[in-house]
Structures are given as C-alpha cells and as structure tokens.
Design a protein around this motif. Structure first.
Motif, PDB file in Angstrom:
ATOM      1  N   PRO A 185       0.833  -1.215   0.000  1.00 28.62           N
ATOM      2  CA  PRO A 185       0.000   0.000   0.000  1.00 28.62           C
ATOM      3  C   PRO A 185       0.865   1.261   0.000  1.00 28.62           C
ATOM      4  N   ILE A 186       0.332   2.306  -0.605  1.00 22.73           N
ATOM      5  CA  ILE A 186       1.021   3.595  -0.612  1.00 22.73           C
ATOM      6  C   ILE A 186       0.675   4.291   0.691  1.00 22.73           C
ATOM      7  N   LEU A 187       1.704   4.652   1.431  1.00 23.02           N
ATOM      8  CA  LEU A 187       1.512   5.227   2.758  1.00 23.02           C
ATOM      9  C   LEU A 187       1.841   6.699   2.769  1.00 23.02           C
ATOM     10  N   THR A 188       1.234   7.391   3.692  1.00 25.00           N
ATOM     11  CA  THR A 188       1.534   8.796   3.936  1.00 25.00           C
ATOM     12  C   THR A 188       1.466   9.026   5.434  1.00 25.00           C
ATOM     13  N   GLN A 189       1.959  10.171   5.867  1.00 24.32           N
ATOM     14  CA  GLN A 189       1.883  10.495   7.289  1.00 24.32           C
ATOM     15  C   GLN A 189       0.458  10.834   7.670  1.00 24.32           C
ATOM     16  N   PHE A 190       0.102  10.504   8.908  1.00 22.86           N
ATOM     17  CA  PHE A 190      -1.206  10.904   9.412  1.00 22.86           C
ATOM     18  C   PHE A 190      -1.179  12.407   9.660  1.00 22.86           C
ATOM     19  N   PRO A 191      -2.253  13.127   9.333  1.00 19.33           N
ATOM     20  CA  PRO A 191      -2.277  14.582   9.532  1.00 19.33           C
ATOM     21  C   PRO A 191      -1.916  14.978  10.959  1.00 19.33           C
ATOM     22  N   GLY A 192      -0.847  15.738  11.091  1.00 16.62           N
ATOM     23  CA  GLY A 192      -0.440  16.237  12.400  1.00 16.62           C
ATOM     24  C   GLY A 192       0.252  15.201  13.259  1.00 16.62           C
ATOM     25  N   GLY A 193       0.544  14.028  12.698  1.00 14.80           N
ATOM     26  CA  GLY A 193       1.171  12.967  13.469  1.00 14.80           C
ATOM     27  C   GLY A 193       2.683  12.989  13.364  1.00 14.80           C
ATOM     28  N   ASP A 194       3.308  12.024  14.028  1.00 11.42           N
ATOM     29  CA  ASP A 194       4.754  11.873  13.962  1.00 11.42           C
ATOM     30  C   ASP A 194       5.128  11.182  12.658  1.00 11.42           C
ATOM     31  N   ARG A 195       6.418  11.164  12.357  1.00 11.69           N
ATOM     32  CA  ARG A 195       6.902  10.497  11.145  1.00 11.69           C
ATOM     33  C   ARG A 195       6.520   9.016  11.140  1.00 11.69           C
ATOM     34  N   GLU A 196       6.409   8.427  12.323  1.00 13.40           N
ATOM     35  CA  GLU A 196       6.089   7.001  12.429  1.00 13.40           C
ATOM     36  C   GLU A 196       4.596   6.735  12.238  1.00 13.40           C
ATOM     37  N   ASP A 197       3.760   7.758  12.362  1.00 11.95           N
ATOM     38  CA  ASP A 197       2.315   7.604  12.198  1.00 11.95           C
ATOM     39  C   ASP A 197       1.974   7.625  10.712  1.00 11.95           C
ATOM     40  N   VAL A 198       1.911   6.444  10.105  1.00  4.79           N
ATOM     41  CA  VAL A 198       1.605   6.373   8.683  1.00  4.79           C
ATOM     42  C   VAL A 198       0.254   5.711   8.470  1.00  4.79           C
ATOM     43  N   ILE A 199      -0.308   6.008   7.324  1.00  3.71           N
ATOM     44  CA  ILE A 199      -1.639   5.517   6.975  1.00  3.71           C
ATOM     45  C   ILE A 199      -1.687   5.330   5.466  1.00  3.71           C
ATOM     46  N   GLY A 200      -2.533   4.438   5.003  1.00  2.00           N
ATOM     47  CA  GLY A 200      -2.720   4.248   3.568  1.00  2.00           C
ATOM     48  C   GLY A 200      -3.382   5.462   2.952  1.00  2.00           C
ATOM     49  N   VAL A 201      -2.923   5.858   1.778  1.00  2.00           N
ATOM     50  CA  VAL A 201      -3.473   7.034   1.095  1.00  2.00           C
ATOM     51  C   VAL A 201      -4.966   6.858   0.834  1.00  2.00           C
ATOM     52  N   GLU A 202      -5.357   5.650   0.422  1.00  2.00           N
ATOM     53  CA  GLU A 202      -6.779   5.413   0.138  1.00  2.00           C
ATOM     54  C   GLU A 202      -7.617   5.458   1.417  1.00  2.00           C
TER      55      GLU A 202
END
Length: 179
Positions: free
Chosen positions: A99-116
């Motif tokens: 999956p393509i990941l991005t940072q969670f809004p306002g989160g730390d660099r480790e807080d990632v989430i799928g773009v979809e």
C-alpha cells in the motif's frame, strides 16, 4: 470547440493559465511536502505530481477560481486525487503491490496511513463537517501554518487550532472504527 478558460467567470482566455503559472512554485512546495513521508516517491516525483495536477486542472477548468489561494487549494485537492488514482492503479496491477503510505495529519513520522484509507476518512469528514475537512486540507495537504490557515479561512487562530485538533481526533476515531 470552445476555449475552456472562457468558462472561468470574468476571465480572459489566458488568465487561468497565468494564475496556474504564478502558483507553480508553490504547488511544487506543496507536492514535496505531501510526498515527504510517502512511499509514493518510488513511483512518482513531486514535479510529476505537480505536472499531472496542472494538466487535470487545465482540463477540468473549475467554474470559479478566485485567486492564488483558491488555486492552491484546488491544486492540493487535485494532487491528492492524483495520488489516490495512482494508488488504485498500482493496486489493480496483477502483481501484489504494497500500500502507498503517507503520514497521518499532524502525526509523527512514524504515524503512517494508507493514502486510500485517508482519502475515505477525509470524504467522510467532509460529509460530517466541511469546515473541519477544509482545515485539514489547508493544514495537512497544503502545509499551511495555523496563522496562514486562519488568514485563508477568516477564522481566529484559536478556532483553527480547536478545529484542527477536533478533526484529527475525528479522523483517528473513524480510522480506528474501520480497522
């Protein structure tokens, strides 16, 4: 065939393209910020993202572009759509793609989430509270500060901070419920 830029209310045929050109460097800054923590960089560079978003904006010609701030907001939204389309295209490929990941809004660099996943949550937030979704778009997608967001929306900074915190909490709850 009519010139699409004539659809922009009160615009001359070249004004839309000139506005896009004036915003191009800001769009590149936004694209770099969006993709800073993304795994998407393996498939697309920030300049590619800006160019694709520019083409889509020119083709779609939104009915009313008020100023550079509005153009940047439309560009940020379009860039997000480009990334989502690319994620879907990659997923549709026959081979298994992570999956393509991005940072969670306002989160730390480790807080990632799928773009979809984030896109689905953002659409749900926009249906629940368009004002909160706009704050997230301005803060997260465009990378504006609290002060810049307050100026762009006409809200007091304290209201922007509260809505930003509320939107992040809402998104976390929504995503946790979906997991």
């Amino acid at each position: 065939m009519t010139n699409p830029s004539q659809d922009v209310e009160g615009a001359e045929p070249t004004n839309y393209e000139q506005l896009l050109a004036a915003c191009y460097e800001d769009m590149r800054r936004v694209a770099r910020a969006i993709m800073a923590g993304d795994s998407m960089r393996q498939r697309m560079q920030p300049t590619d993202l800006v160019n694709e978003a520019s083409l889509r904006l020119i083709q779609s010609m939104p009915g009313k572009i008020h100023d550079q701030g509005h153009m940047l907001a439309m560009a940020g939204r379009t860039m997000r759509r480009v990334l989502i389309d690319e994620a879907r295209r990659a997923r549709a490929a026959k081979r298994v793609v992570p999956p393509i990941l991005t940072q969670f809004p306002g989160g730390d660099r480790e807080d990632v989430i799928g773009v979809e996943d984030l896109d689905g949550a953002m659409e749900a937030l926009a249906a629940f509270s368009p004002e909160h979704a706009r704050i997230v778009e301005l803060r997260f997608t465009l990378g504006l500060t609290v002060e810049e967001t307050a100026r762009a929306t006409g809200m007091p900074e304290r209201t922007v901070k509260r809505r930003w915190a509320g939107a992040r909490a809402w998104l976390l709850d929504y995503l946790a419920a979906g997991a």
